[in-house]
Design a protein around this motif. Structure first.
Motif, PDB file in Angstrom:
ATOM      1  N   GLN A  71     118.196  45.249 -51.105  1.00  0.00           N
ATOM      2  CA  GLN A  71     119.012  46.044 -52.014  1.00  0.00           C
ATOM      3  C   GLN A  71     118.120  46.883 -52.920  1.00  0.00           C
ATOM      4  OE1 GLN A  71     122.439  46.026 -51.633  1.00  0.00           O
ATOM      5  NE2 GLN A  71     121.867  44.755 -49.886  1.00  0.00           N
ATOM      6  N   ARG A  72     118.675  47.997 -53.427  1.00  0.00           N
ATOM      7  CA  ARG A  72     117.900  48.882 -54.300  1.00  0.00           C
ATOM      8  C   ARG A  72     117.754  48.230 -55.670  1.00  0.00           C
ATOM      9  NH1 ARG A  72     116.728  54.392 -54.129  1.00  0.00           N
ATOM     10  NH2 ARG A  72     115.027  54.741 -55.597  1.00  0.00           N
ATOM     11  N   SER A  73     116.582  47.755 -55.954  1.00  0.00           N
ATOM     12  CA  SER A  73     116.306  47.100 -57.226  1.00  0.00           C
ATOM     13  C   SER A  73     114.822  47.236 -57.523  1.00  0.00           C
ATOM     14  CB  SER A  73     116.705  45.617 -57.186  1.00  0.00           C
ATOM     15  OG  SER A  73     116.340  44.963 -58.382  1.00  0.00           O
ATOM     16  N   TRP A  74     114.501  47.308 -58.819  1.00  0.00           N
ATOM     17  CA  TRP A  74     113.098  47.408 -59.222  1.00  0.00           C
ATOM     18  C   TRP A  74     112.539  46.056 -59.626  1.00  0.00           C
ATOM     19  CZ3 TRP A  74     112.157  51.764 -57.244  1.00  0.00           C
ATOM     20  CH2 TRP A  74     113.044  52.816 -57.344  1.00  0.00           C
ATOM     21  N   ARG A  75     113.320  45.020 -59.459  1.00  0.00           N
ATOM     22  CA  ARG A  75     112.831  43.676 -59.733  1.00  0.00           C
ATOM     23  C   ARG A  75     111.884  43.238 -58.616  1.00  0.00           C
ATOM     24  NH1 ARG A  75     113.780  41.814 -64.776  1.00  0.00           N
ATOM     25  NH2 ARG A  75     115.612  42.860 -65.583  1.00  0.00           N
ATOM     26  N   ALA A 218     110.133  51.221 -65.589  1.00  0.00           N
ATOM     27  CA  ALA A 218     110.295  50.066 -66.472  1.00  0.00           C
ATOM     28  C   ALA A 218     109.723  48.822 -65.791  1.00  0.00           C
ATOM     29  CB  ALA A 218     111.768  49.854 -66.814  1.00  0.00           C
ATOM     30  N   VAL A 219     108.755  48.185 -66.410  1.00  0.00           N
ATOM     31  CA  VAL A 219     108.069  47.043 -65.820  1.00  0.00           C
ATOM     32  C   VAL A 219     107.951  45.931 -66.850  1.00  0.00           C
ATOM     33  CG1 VAL A 219     106.746  48.381 -64.144  1.00  0.00           C
ATOM     34  CG2 VAL A 219     105.838  48.056 -66.440  1.00  0.00           C
ATOM     35  N   THR A 220     107.707  44.741 -66.351  1.00  0.00           N
ATOM     36  CA  THR A 220     107.430  43.607 -67.229  1.00  0.00           C
ATOM     37  C   THR A 220     105.969  43.680 -67.673  1.00  0.00           C
ATOM     38  OG1 THR A 220     106.751  42.192 -65.400  1.00  0.00           O
ATOM     39  CG2 THR A 220     109.101  42.232 -65.947  1.00  0.00           C
ATOM     40  N   PRO A 221     105.591  42.959 -68.734  1.00  0.00           N
ATOM     41  CA  PRO A 221     104.174  42.969 -69.145  1.00  0.00           C
ATOM     42  C   PRO A 221     103.226  42.569 -68.014  1.00  0.00           C
ATOM     43  CG  PRO A 221     105.529  42.023 -70.872  1.00  0.00           C
ATOM     44  CD  PRO A 221     106.438  42.232 -69.698  1.00  0.00           C
ATOM     45  N   ARG A 222     103.632  41.612 -67.194  1.00  0.00           N
ATOM     46  CA  ARG A 222     102.774  41.198 -66.081  1.00  0.00           C
ATOM     47  C   ARG A 222     102.625  42.331 -65.067  1.00  0.00           C
ATOM     48  NH1 ARG A 222     103.506  38.621 -61.078  1.00  0.00           N
ATOM     49  NH2 ARG A 222     101.786  37.241 -60.475  1.00  0.00           N
ATOM     50  N   GLN A 223     103.732  43.011 -64.765  1.00  0.00           N
ATOM     51  CA  GLN A 223     103.647  44.129 -63.833  1.00  0.00           C
ATOM     52  C   GLN A 223     102.813  45.265 -64.403  1.00  0.00           C
ATOM     53  OE1 GLN A 223     107.895  44.739 -63.361  1.00  0.00           O
ATOM     54  NE2 GLN A 223     107.820  44.018 -61.253  1.00  0.00           N
ATOM     55  N   ALA A 224     102.906  45.477 -65.722  1.00  0.00           N
ATOM     56  CA  ALA A 224     102.153  46.570 -66.343  1.00  0.00           C
ATOM     57  C   ALA A 224     100.650  46.367 -66.174  1.00  0.00           C
ATOM     58  CB  ALA A 224     102.516  46.674 -67.820  1.00  0.00           C
ATOM     59  N   ARG A 225     100.220  45.108 -66.181  1.00  0.00           N
ATOM     60  CA  ARG A 225      98.785  44.840 -66.010  1.00  0.00           C
ATOM     61  C   ARG A 225      98.330  45.077 -64.578  1.00  0.00           C
ATOM     62  NH1 ARG A 225     100.270  40.429 -69.390  1.00  0.00           N
ATOM     63  NH2 ARG A 225     100.415  39.051 -67.566  1.00  0.00           N
ATOM     64  N   ALA A 350     113.484  44.205 -69.518  1.00  0.00           N
ATOM     65  CA  ALA A 350     113.895  42.925 -70.080  1.00  0.00           C
ATOM     66  C   ALA A 350     113.744  41.824 -69.032  1.00  0.00           C
ATOM     67  CB  ALA A 350     115.341  42.993 -70.564  1.00  0.00           C
ATOM     68  N   THR A 351     113.321  40.661 -69.472  1.00  0.00           N
ATOM     69  CA  THR A 351     113.165  39.517 -68.582  1.00  0.00           C
ATOM     70  C   THR A 351     113.788  38.289 -69.225  1.00  0.00           C
ATOM     71  OG1 THR A 351     111.009  38.988 -69.552  1.00  0.00           O
ATOM     72  CG2 THR A 351     111.015  40.396 -67.594  1.00  0.00           C
TER      73      THR A 351
END
Length: 692
Positions: A71-75, A218-225, A350-351
């Motif tokens: 499915q189309r999701s950025w998670r 839009a990313v989580t802090p872990r993804q941003a690293r 948001a997580t």
């Protein structure tokens, strides 16, 4: 043939064509192989170490978890697989606990279906996964024979999701690929806009690629690293290109003349900028260095002996375009993060508890009778419960197929339920027929049936992003082969399954006709929302001219995002309304098109002004500030009038414009001319909305 009948026939014919369409460019064979391997792995292990019924449970979990990852999701995809498996496990176990008590099970089934319907407030992916949990509750409760076995089946279902998540981690395919595609599409969309502006200086801009790029950013802090450096900054560059391109091409607010040497120079600049953007998009999509032809870079230079830049505001826009193109090329050669003033290093997604709070707020907003999602949830609860009771009353052993079909067909909107639902229904019937015929003719054992199920799920994953009818046929065949593992005699039950599938599909389609959620009557509400957002964008930009300052940069940006979201809502609403076989009440299509053209002009005027925002500390224009205030107050009164079916009153805006003209510091200023365009467009809007 009546008009309504013709509209229904046209909608279904278009659905049939799109449902059978297979686009080779959208096929993802590696992803399909990985997902099918996850299903094969859990089926093989449970057949070897357990039993046929355990294999069916594990296969359902692995299959639905794999569907969630497509499915189309950025998670992150592993998280989607695990979340889907958890929901499937819980629904299967709770269903079995109450399966021996028909009244309690029916109530619980209806409540669960209502919750699954409300899951659409969080987006299509949670909605689809939630629908699978309802299907799981209907199917898997027929497999265990005791509560401990039910718990075992729930654990095996979770194992299927765990297997899919593990394969994603161990064998990643195009890591960050979806985000690369979204960002590249945004840059390519701006490049296409530049090319269209060469021939049509007032060409419209499709903001959808930029919206998707922002969602992908839009990313989580872990993804941003862990995010690749190449995915930093380009989205903001694309956003900054858009107003500059529009301002350079516009022949009214400071752009070059429509014909002549100046226009030829503008066309050359637009073509060169499009080439740079296309080269950047191609590099991001493939993860390589940007390659831009030297000819395009030569055009994007401040000339010494070559063709001069156009004069006036167009020259300022040309210089900004040259500077932006230089930034894009430099960032491509040595990836650096390009951020706007005051911008966070990344958009935070948001997580955990934060995401749950967002979803709960959205659910509370949609708990109202007029909400399409709320009506879908009620419709789904009623249809699933009715299908379950009807299946139990029929002299068959597989009555759950009625509810199973209905839950997979129903969607919150008309086009998703009736038109696409018809495609899903036809495809499911075809899949059941083919799968049942194969089982009846071959009489395969559990191993062969499992192999056929894996082949079916591979085809489903491979064709996931193509026609609804095709993938529904694969899904129907998959379920048939899967249940064939436990040894069902399909030579006797194929006609029965076909009949139950048709009953479930017809029940779902009839339920939408009896309790619809038409978009047509809500067009005025959507238009009022867009009016508020588009004028809010114009007000923010004019305020920046009235009192220049740093704070206006963020205010203008937020107003632009609001206007973009409202525009997309309007476009989606008109598209859905156009597919509905009902008459327009209060806002016919021709008048809706006229209103859309007027508000497009309002938004475009703000866009052109944004390209020339004054620097902080420069003298402000009191006329711009006064006009912005008058427009803000007038819109606050106009939006309720539009919702009520009345024409808005723009007399205060005209008075503010007249005062500005009388006391203007710069009678030929671009801000004043933009205000005149806005006022004329609002008059056109009032004319379109005036009852005739």
């Amino acid at each position: 043939m009546s008009g309504t009948t013709a509209r229904w026939a046209a909608a279904l014919a278009e659905t049939a064509r799109s449902g059978l369409r297979v686009e080779r460019a959208s096929l993802t064979p590696l992803l399909a192989v990985r997902g099918a391997c996850g299903v094969a792995l859990v089926i093989g292990l449970t057949l070897w170490l357990g039993s046929a019924t355990l294999a069916v449970s594990s296969a359902f979990g692995a299959f639905a978890s794999g569907i969630a990852t497509f499915q189309r999701s950025w998670r992150p995809r592993p998280e989607l697989a695990l979340a889907a498996a958890a929901g499937l496990s819980v629904s299967a176990f709770l269903g079995y606990v109450l399966a021996g008590h028909p009244a309690a099970f029916t109530v619980m089934l209806a409540l669960w279906a209502f919750g699954a319907g409300m899951a659409w407030v969080a987006g299509p992916t949670p909605g689809v996964v939630a629908a699978f949990t309802v299907a799981m509750m209907l199917v898997v409760v027929t497999l265990p024979s005791s509560v401990p076995e039910a718990a075992q089946h729930a654990g095996i279902i979770a194992l299927g999701g765990l297997a899919q998540a593990g394969l994603i981690v161990v064998f990643p395919v195009r890591r960050w690929g979806a985000r690369r595609e979204a960002l590249a599409d945004a840059l390519a969309g701006v490049a296409d806009y530049a090319r269209r502006l060469r021939e049509e200086p007032t060409a419209p801009f499709d903001p959808q690629p930029l919206v998707e790029a922002r969602e992908a950013a839009a990313v989580t802090p872990r993804q941003a690293r862990r995010r690749p450096r190449q995915l930093h900054g380009y989205r903001l560059l694309a956003e900054r290109f858009r107003p500059v391109l529009a301002s350079l091409a516009d022949p009214v607010l400071g752009g070059a003349a429509r014909e002549g040497p100046e226009r030829d120079r503008v066309r050359a600049l637009l073509a060169a900028a499009a080439t740079v953007l296309d080269g950047t998009a191609r590099a991001i999509r493939r993860g390589e260095h940007v390659r831009v032809p030297r000819e395009a870079l030569d055009v994007l230079q401040v000339p010494e002996d070559g063709p001069a830049l156009p004069p006036g505001p167009a020259r300022k826009a040309a210089l900004r375009l040259i500077a932006l193109s230089g930034e894009a090329v430099e960032a491509a050669q040595e990836p650096v993060e390009v951020t706007a003033v005051g911008h966070r290093p990344y958009l935070r997604r948001a997580t955990g508890p934060g995401q749950l709070a967002v979803v709960l707020r959205a659910v509370r907003r949609e708990l109202r009778p007029a909400s399409p999602v709320f009506r879908h949830a009620l419709r789904l609860a009623a249809v699933v419960a009715t299908g379950y009771l009807l299946g139990g009353a029929l002299p068959t052993g597989h009555g759950y197929w009625i509810g199973l079909t209905a839950v997979m067909v129903l969607r919150p909107d008309f086009s998703g339920t009736v038109s696409r639902g018809a495609a899903r229904l036809a495809g499911t019937v075809a899949g059941v027929v083919v799968g049942g015929a194969v089982i009846a003719l071959l009489g395969p054992g559990p191993g062969v049936a499992a192999g056929l199920a894996v082949v079916s799920v591979f085809l489903l994953y491979l064709l996931m992003r193509t026609g609804f009818m095709v993938i529904s046929a694969c899904a129907g065949a998959y379920v048939v082969f899967l249940l064939g593992i436990v040894g069902t005699n399909w030579s006797q039950t194929v006609p029965e399954r076909m009949l139950l599938t048709l009953v479930g599909g017809v029940l779902a389609l009839v339920s939408y006709g009896l309790y619809p959620a038409w978009e047509t009557p809500r067009l005025r509400e959507r238009l009022a929302d867009w009016l508020t957002a588009s004028c809010g964008y114009a007000v923010a930009v004019l305020d920046a001219y009235g009192t220049p300052g740093e704070r206006h940069t963020r205010v203008v940006r937020e107003a632009l995002l609001d206007n973009r979201a409202a525009l997309l809502e309007w476009e989606q609403a008109t598209a859905r309304a156009g597919a509905e076989p009902v008459r327009h009440r209060g806002l016919p299509r021709r008048r809706a098109a006229e209103a859309q053209a007027a508000l497009t002009t309002v938004g475009r005027s703000g866009l052109l002004l944004e390209a020339h925002l004054p620097e902080p500390g420069t003298p402000g224009d009191p006329g711009a500030a006064a006009f912005a205030g008058a427009l803000r107050d007038a819109v606050a009164r106009a939006a309720p009038a539009v919702r009520a079916g009345a024409a808005p009153d723009w007399a205060p805006v005209h008075r503010a414009l007249a005062r500005w003209r009388r006391d203007a510091r710069h009678p030929d200023g671009i801000a004043l001319r933009a205000a005149e365009l806005v006022t004329d467009a609002l008059d056109e809007l009032a004319k379109a909305l005036t009852p005739r």
